[in-house]
Write an enzyme that holds these catalytic residues in place. Sequence first.
Site, PDB file in Angstrom:
ATOM      1  N   CYS A   2      50.187   9.971  18.029  1.00 26.68           N
ATOM      2  CA  CYS A   2      51.625  10.217  18.183  1.00 26.68           C
ATOM      3  C   CYS A   2      52.326   9.647  16.962  1.00 26.68           C
ATOM      4  CB  CYS A   2      52.142   9.549  19.456  1.00 26.68           C
ATOM      5  SG  CYS A   2      53.938   9.597  19.610  1.00 26.68           S
ATOM      6  N   LYS A  35      75.643 -24.948  18.137  1.00 25.27           N
ATOM      7  CA  LYS A  35      74.727 -24.169  17.309  1.00 25.27           C
ATOM      8  C   LYS A  35      75.567 -23.338  16.344  1.00 25.27           C
ATOM      9  CE  LYS A  35      70.658 -21.218  17.640  1.00 25.27           C
ATOM     10  NZ  LYS A  35      71.071 -20.070  16.824  1.00 25.27           N
ATOM     11  N   ARG A  72      64.764 -21.542   4.825  1.00 21.76           N
ATOM     12  CA  ARG A  72      63.792 -21.487   5.922  1.00 21.76           C
ATOM     13  C   ARG A  72      62.668 -20.491   5.636  1.00 21.76           C
ATOM     14  NH1 ARG A  72      63.215 -18.376  10.630  1.00 21.76           N
ATOM     15  NH2 ARG A  72      62.087 -19.516  12.243  1.00 21.76           N
ATOM     16  N   GLU A 131      74.221 -30.305  20.779  1.00 25.48           N
ATOM     17  CA  GLU A 131      74.816 -30.031  19.464  1.00 25.48           C
ATOM     18  C   GLU A 131      75.261 -28.572  19.375  1.00 25.48           C
ATOM     19  OE1 GLU A 131      71.441 -30.984  16.999  1.00 25.48           O
ATOM     20  OE2 GLU A 131      71.092 -32.789  18.180  1.00 25.48           O
ATOM     21  N   SER A 179      62.068 -21.661  15.160  1.00 25.04           N
ATOM     22  CA  SER A 179      63.316 -21.230  15.778  1.00 25.04           C
ATOM     23  C   SER A 179      63.398 -21.819  17.181  1.00 25.04           C
ATOM     24  CB  SER A 179      63.407 -19.716  15.784  1.00 25.04           C
ATOM     25  OG  SER A 179      62.272 -19.190  16.395  1.00 25.04           O
ATOM     26  N   LEU A 180      64.395 -21.440  17.917  1.00 25.61           N
ATOM     27  CA  LEU A 180      64.598 -22.012  19.245  1.00 25.61           C
ATOM     28  C   LEU A 180      64.502 -20.926  20.305  1.00 25.61           C
ATOM     29  CD1 LEU A 180      67.735 -24.170  18.398  1.00 25.61           C
ATOM     30  CD2 LEU A 180      65.545 -25.082  19.133  1.00 25.61           C
ATOM     31  N   LYS A 232      68.522 -30.858  22.975  1.00 24.97           N
ATOM     32  CA  LYS A 232      67.234 -31.435  22.551  1.00 24.97           C
ATOM     33  C   LYS A 232      66.950 -32.662  23.403  1.00 24.97           C
ATOM     34  CE  LYS A 232      68.278 -30.208  17.795  1.00 24.97           C
ATOM     35  NZ  LYS A 232      68.759 -30.691  16.489  1.00 24.97           N
ATOM     36  N   CYS A 280      56.883  13.341  25.639  1.00 21.38           N
ATOM     37  CA  CYS A 280      57.207  12.456  24.519  1.00 21.38           C
ATOM     38  C   CYS A 280      57.961  13.255  23.450  1.00 21.38           C
ATOM     39  CB  CYS A 280      55.939  11.867  23.930  1.00 21.38           C
ATOM     40  SG  CYS A 280      56.235  10.978  22.392  1.00 21.38           S
TER      41      CYS A 280
END
Length: 670
Positions: A432, A117, A138, A115, A83-84, A283, A401
């Site tokens: 927890c 996206k 992918r 480019e 991924s980017l 890129k 909490c």
Amino acid sequence: MSNENIKKQYNLKIKELDKHNKLYYNDSKPIISDSKYDKLKNEILDLEKKHKFLRNKKSPSKKVGYKSSKSFEKYLHKVPMLSLSNAFNEEDLKNFEKKIVNFLNKNLRFDYSVEPKIDGISASLTYKNKKLTYGVSRGDGKVGEIITENLKTIKDIPQIINYPNFPDEIEIRGEVFIKKNDFLKFQNDFANPRNAASGTLRQKDPNETKKIPLNFIAYTFGYVKNNPFKFQSDYLNELKNWGFKINKNNRLLPNIKELVKFHKKFEDTRFDLDYDVDGLVYKINDLELQNRLGFTSNAPRWAIAHKFSADSATTKILNIEIQVGRTGALTPVAKVEPVNIGGVVVSNVTLHNEDEIVRKDIRVEDVVKIERAGDVIPHVIAVDKSKRNKNLDRFIFPTKCPSCGSDTFKEYNEITKKYDAVRRCNNDGYGCERIAIEKMKHFISKEALNIEGFGKKVVEKFWNLKLIKKPQDIFNLNFKRIENQEGWGKLSVSNLKNSIENSKKVSLKRFIYSLGIRHIGIENSKLISENIKNISNLIIIIKKKKFEKFLNIDGIGETQIKSLKNFFSIQSNINIVEELNSILKIQSEEVNKNGIFRNKKFMFTGKLNGLSRAEAKSLIEKNSGVTLSNVGKNLDYLIAGDKPTKRKIDQARSLGIKIISQEELIKLLN
Ligand code: IVH
């Protein structure tokens, strides 16, 4: 027949059809013939024709295919599909460029290939001898699914390429998407265009895929045999010659100033485009530089996605809930009146932390402006105080909490001399409930053990059934009990058993990551695993609490060491590691062991020229060498740059270790 009875009959048939859809598409085990299936479907359609009131979203006339199939054949990508990293402003871009310049250690001039996206689904097309042989999704970036036949239904994807000099083998990658206009017809079936593309690609029957007009735009490559390209821009032009569509808005720009200018201009006109874009990808155009820069564990160093600013909307806060995360962080989440932002219905909005609530003075029942950008969780930009009811109370953040009732605390940072904005649960982890559940979700997640079919919902369910309390319980499940639960059966239990079994073989990197130690993400897990090599070494370090050793690793600092110490100051965490070690087959990181620097150990002193330490180190590692941070008798080469440390040179001399220059190192490599 009364309307009520007609509806009953109709619903029964829909239920029956759903069952057969699932058996056919999901389980690949149809139990009725095609003609019987068609008969059932037609009976439903006939009923709808006669009784218009029956028509609804579930109708087979509205639905395209069935839910996506889970059973495609897997495919190991020759080159991972990463991924980017994201940039949101000029500052981020400058940092991105700074890192590149540091890595290459030289003020080189380079252009950027720019480019759009497209917000779709990436796909990889392998052509062998000019013929499309594999079309793959992918997946998790490493392993995808073979969806060749579905991809072949897309008109933009050539199946045979008649062009001289087309590489003998090439993997062309790009984005599959549906145009906004075309999507209008399928709005009832999918939440947004992206989902439409992904659901359609995962149909078992390519005829179902064909029903939806998908498009493909090419933008990068994976494996290429004898790669002839020098520049990304050349590659893009060649794609066009080969018959692929490339984006008309691609540009070649010389510097960040121009990138920002283009981004501004493009952002304003992006709604005129016929497809969804969520940013621009930049890129480094020079492929040789790309190659030198390489990748971190999930993104290339040579590319970045510059996101567009978000869409926003106004809504009302209905309630503020406190979620407890894996590391004990108490995160306030606002439940809001559902609003549509850019095609996605938002009903949960993060308020980040206690300080954010105080700073913005956010109260239950406030009217707020919220924003959503890409896959980032929606957040509040501002409270509209003019609309506030005078007697609204301030929100009081809990000091205990909400899950286990333990005290909470804010960490004090010695360096910044400030308290952390995040409040945390004091519990040591598995005591927890919410922390434990979140830890388990992390343990099974994609980058950790990656147990297929064992998602977050399954963790919640098994937890509630008291089947799992600690990660090791996953490997000792009561399958008989699971089989009797709603939604489970023999087949799904047997699949689960298999995927649990398969997950036992795990790399050391994933194992360290799976423990969910704060500040030890996948990148740091990789660094640690490369340094310590195997699980036995890790256990020794854990037991002796000798974490300072890791300070030698480039990238690991005091913060990580402190976190490791905290984590392993708890005996139950040590027990978990030991128990898991006896169940799992934890493997040392797969490295190329047969490079020319096999078994060779290097160390640096002094400044290198035109190359950073990081790059030199990665060159050595690519060739199976190891870099050390101390001179010792097991060292093979000391690489001396400008102004080396005299002590190190002397030590190396006295031990008879070869001292070489940067040029000599490069010579060895050639
Ligand atoms: S290059 C390793 N180029 O963005 C480089 N990706 O966040 C990654 N995407 O999965 C791929 N347009 O689906 C690249 N021009 C473009 C792109 C692009 C869209 C998507 C792609 C990828 C995701 C990365």
